[in-house]
Motif scaffolding. Sequence first.
Motif, mmCIF file in Angstrom:
data_model
loop_
_atom_site.group_PDB
_atom_site.id
_atom_site.type_symbol
_atom_site.label_atom_id
_atom_site.label_comp_id
_atom_site.label_asym_id
_atom_site.label_seq_id
_atom_site.Cartn_x
_atom_site.Cartn_y
_atom_site.Cartn_z
ATOM 1 N N MET A 86 0.957 -1.365 0.323
ATOM 2 C CA MET A 86 -0.152 0.000 -0.071
ATOM 3 C C MET A 86 1.459 1.472 -0.115
ATOM 4 N N PRO A 87 1.696 0.650 0.985
ATOM 5 C CA PRO A 87 2.753 2.509 0.477
ATOM 6 C C PRO A 87 3.312 2.885 -0.813
ATOM 7 N N ALA A 88 3.465 1.977 -1.507
ATOM 8 C CA ALA A 88 4.206 2.051 -3.057
ATOM 9 C C ALA A 88 3.033 2.419 -3.748
ATOM 10 N N VAL A 89 1.573 2.896 -3.374
ATOM 11 C CA VAL A 89 0.424 3.476 -4.229
ATOM 12 C C VAL A 89 0.174 4.954 -3.700
ATOM 13 N N VAL A 90 0.594 4.986 -2.540
ATOM 14 C CA VAL A 90 0.571 6.398 -1.597
ATOM 15 C C VAL A 90 1.430 7.014 -1.748
ATOM 16 N N ALA A 91 2.933 6.581 -2.558
ATOM 17 C CA ALA A 91 3.778 7.888 -2.687
ATOM 18 C C ALA A 91 3.792 8.684 -4.328
ATOM 19 N N LEU A 92 2.834 7.389 -5.205
ATOM 20 C CA LEU A 92 2.761 7.759 -6.292
ATOM 21 C C LEU A 92 1.928 8.745 -6.413
ATOM 22 N N PRO A 93 1.505 9.620 -5.936
ATOM 23 C CA PRO A 93 0.500 10.963 -5.602
ATOM 24 C C PRO A 93 0.878 11.465 -5.192
ATOM 25 N N SER A 94 1.696 11.265 -4.009
ATOM 26 C CA SER A 94 2.074 12.717 -3.278
ATOM 27 C C SER A 94 3.152 13.546 -3.447
ATOM 28 N N PRO A 95 3.414 14.554 -3.662
ATOM 29 C CA PRO A 95 4.221 15.483 -4.388
ATOM 30 C C PRO A 95 5.607 15.218 -2.500
ATOM 31 N N ALA A 96 4.319 16.191 -1.976
ATOM 32 C CA ALA A 96 5.494 15.966 -0.744
ATOM 33 C C ALA A 96 6.299 14.796 0.051
ATOM 34 N N TRP A 97 5.827 13.812 -0.118
ATOM 35 C CA TRP A 97 6.425 12.506 0.048
ATOM 36 C C TRP A 97 7.852 12.352 -1.048
#
Length: 54
Positions: A1-12
């Motif tokens: 799940m973290p991989a999916v969350v990281a893609l649309p997050s410029p801050a991350w």
Amino acid sequence: MPAVVALPSPAWQRDVWLDPDQHEDLDHIVHVLFDDFCNADDPQPWLGQSLRTE
């Protein structure tokens, strides 16, 4: 799940991917999504199976 969350997050991406002390980067995320969740040589059958929302 973290991989999916990281893609649309410029801050991350800015805080983690650009930090040379961090292990995670775009290459790592792509590896997780395509190699660990499906057959990277033939991903077509896995579309909608490995990564899907409720």
